[in-house]
Design an enzyme around this catalytic site. Structure first.
Site, short mmCIF file in Angstrom:
data_model
loop_
_atom_site.label_atom_id
_atom_site.label_comp_id
_atom_site.label_asym_id
_atom_site.label_seq_id
_atom_site.Cartn_x
_atom_site.Cartn_y
_atom_site.Cartn_z
N ASP A 83 5.75 2.30 0.96
CA ASP A 83 5.79 1.60 2.24
C ASP A 83 4.41 1.71 2.91
O ASP A 83 3.76 2.75 2.83
CB ASP A 83 6.86 2.25 3.12
N GLU A 134 2.84 -1.64 -0.82
CA GLU A 134 2.99 -2.71 0.16
C GLU A 134 1.62 -2.99 0.79
O GLU A 134 1.12 -2.20 1.59
CB GLU A 134 3.99 -2.33 1.26
#
Length: 623
Positions: free
Chosen positions: A344, A373
């Site tokens: 993330d 990400e």
């Protein structure tokens, strides 16, 4: 005919499209007219990190019509570089710089071309190449009948699977139900029960949004990295899922949320839920150094200013060891059988920490997968006031491919197909091939509006959740959106990289932002035609090696139409599509007259006909 002295996507000018391995030789050739009476020509290379400028002499080579090629060969160490050209005549000095996509012109004011040089030891996993990712928001996919134990009292359990997710923010005077604490009970056993369904879609990788204990249904506010959330199951359930999935040829990757924890966690313990001495509770807490406090306990750095998400100090030795160490979080779950992690907000994690994450992920196997990400071009992204080195061999394997997603959506919403092709080629130029083959090619995730809503809605997105909750596509809008979604999926499944299907898109789910893009999968109420289309498309993709690092050959792009080929040793696949509401024709090589048609029909006399909002996939066997 326009004259361009250099084109970085033309092998007559650049011997290799894309990034280089360190030490690999590259040949560049500049085409200049004989009438210019060039005395000397130079390649100018600027090191992005140091700013140092190097001048390399070019030699005059072969003649082409009334022009000569000036060329040079060189190799470089790992890094990002920028290059342009300079040449002298008897009268003056000229520059050749980038002005349009990949093309050069005689000008000193244009941009310089990017050259990515990656570590020669850069390896990425082989098992996902040519595969399909399926992303699951665990609470909303499928609920097994297994009894849920040790469920905290402050969770609201929704008994109506089809109910719209709660969207009202919490207020001090509210009862128990509000945005973030409504749970539908989807679990790991439920996912295991639906493995045959995923296999039929051609899936070989399940990406799970967070499964660790946390006190919101999205679970991005981690409470305990070493424990699976009680509503989802336990380690035994995860092991069973992993084992059953592997029998179907499917691997599991988890969401790694390391840039912040929850304030309601064993580490921070703001509300005294746990019997640990949390960082919020005392300066003596073993977790205190994980966070950045001011003068009081309520003065701490949090992720994007959200106080419930205290930001971690990733380079703190204690935190770093806890996550990446020999007995740390990452290696614990990998040893349990998961195949990797999606990081993330990877661009908010510092380089030193990312280096350690890769070492931990790869410690037991190079086939473990590390995905990041990053919403922009990951090779030239700047964060922490520095150019990042995500894809140079010592950090990520690959990234979520937002540039492709945005380009596909922009094209289908009225954009020019040439811009889509240019985006694809720009990524192929900048990214190492090891990263390209594993790009997560999504067109929607838990962070975005549902793709059907994006393609079908004529209303501009409004942030007010009260407005979003009332929006549904009309039957006419839905019908058009499905047609466009099929075009989007054909592109997504056949461009370089790995398509990622967000759970329920194949079933016709719609919805604006969070939480409406995170509703429950509509079991028993799927759009059966759309589902059958995805099953056919997925099985087709898995059947041909052209999508396993196969060559990408742009063929045609003209406003609303697009065509390209993917080529392997055995087969060439032609993909063509249109977003127009009218029938169109494209000229193609005549060998496709006898092609196998997966979708659409073969060409006739070298003319391919596309129906309105149509797509065609043709396969020929190479001689």
């Amino acid at each position: 005919m326009n004259f361009y002295p250099f084109d970085s996507r033309n092998q007559n000018h650049k011997s290799k499209l894309g990034a280089l391995a360190e030490g690999e030789t590259l040949r560049l050739r500049l085409l200049l007219p004989e009438s210019a009476r060039v005395g000397r020509a130079y390649l100018m290379i600027r090191n992005d990190q140091t700013g140092n400028l190097e001048k390399i002499s070019m030699k005059r080579g072969e003649q082409k019509d009334d022009c000569f090629y000036w060329e040079c060969e060189f190799s470089l160490p790992e890094g990002i570089y920028w290059y342009a050209f300079k040449y002298n005549t008897a009268e003056t000095e000229y520059w050749v710089t980038k002005f349009d996509h990949s093309l050069g012109e005689v000008s000193a004011t244009g941009a310089w071309w990017q050259l990515t040089v990656y570590n020669k030891s850069y390896q990425t996993p082989s098992w996902l190449d040519g595969g399909i990712i399926y992303q699951i928001f665990p609470d909303r996919f499928y609920k097994s009948n297994k009894e849920k134990k040790n469920v905290p009292d402050d969770r609201f359990i929704v008994n109506d699977w089809a109910k719209t997710p709660e969207y009202t923010p919490k207020k001090e005077s509210d009862g128990v139900k509000y945005l973030g604490n409504d749970y539908y009970g989807g679990d790991l056993n439920g996912i295991q029960q639906k493995l045959p369904y995923l296999k039929k879609l051609g899936v070989n990788c399940i990406y799970l949004n967070p499964i660790f204990e946390a006190h919101s249904n999205h679970r991005y506010n981690t409470a305990n990295y070493m424990k699976i959330d009680s509503l989802l199951g336990d380690e035994k359930d995860l092991k069973n899922l992993i084992k059953a999935a592997e029998k179907q040829g499917i691997y599991i990757i988890l969401d790694g949320v390391f840039s912040h924890t929850g304030d309601d966690s064993i580490y921070f313990n703001k509300y005294n839920r746990y019997d640990t001495l949390g960082a919020y509770n005392s300066d003596e807490s073993p977790y205190r150094s994980w966070y950045d406090f001011g003068e009081t306990h309520d003065d701490y750095e949090s992720w994007w200013g959200v106080s419930t998400l205290p930001e971690t100090q990733e380079n703190d030795p204690s935190f770093s060891e806890y996550i990446t160490g020999e007995n740390g979080v990452i290696r614990h779950w990998l040893r349990l059988g998961v195949k990797g992690f999606r990081l993330d907000v990877a661009d908010e994690l510092p380089d030193q920490f990312l280096d350690k994450v890769r070492i931990a992920v790869k410690a037991d196997s190079n086939e473990n997968f590390l995905l990041g990400e990053v919403w922009e071009d990951a090779t030239n992204k700047i964060s922490y006031n520095a150019r990042r080195r995500f894809l140079r061999g010592k950090q990520l394997d690959s990234v979520m491919n937002y540039p492709f997603a945005n380009a596909i959506i922009n094209y289908l919403k009225g954009g020019n197909s040439r811009d889509l092709i240019d985006t694809v080629l720009e990524i192929l130029e900048n990214y190492p091939p090891q990263a390209v083959k594993l790009l997560m090619n999504h067109i929607g995730t838990h962070d975005t509006q549902r793709i059907l809503t994006v393609l079908g809605s004529e209303n501009e997105f409004v942030n007010a959740r009260e407005w979003q909750a009332k929006q549904r596509l009309t039957p006419q809008q839905y019908e058009k959106a499905v047609k466009l979604l099929k075009v989007a999926a054909v592109l997504q499944y056949t461009l370089p990289g790995v398509p990622s299907l967000y759970y329920g898109d194949e079933a016709g789910m719609e919805g604006y932002g969070d939480p409406f893009c995170r509703a429950t999968y509509p079991w028993g109420n799927e759009d059966q035609d759309l589902l059958a289309f995805y099953q056919k498309l997925g099985q087709f993709r898995r059947s041909y090696n052209a999508f396993k690092s196969g060559e990408f050959i742009p063929f045609y792009a003209n406003f609303g139409e697009i065509a390209y080929m993917r080529k392997s040793k055995n087969h060439t696949v032609l993909i063509a599509a249109t977003r127009w509401h009218e029938k169109i024709e494209i000229n193609v090589p005549k060998e496709f007259d006898t092609a196998t048609a997966i979708f659409g029909k073969p060409s006739q006399d070298g003319v391919l006909t596309l129906e309105p909002f149509g797509y065609t996939i043709l396969v020929i066997k190479n001689q």
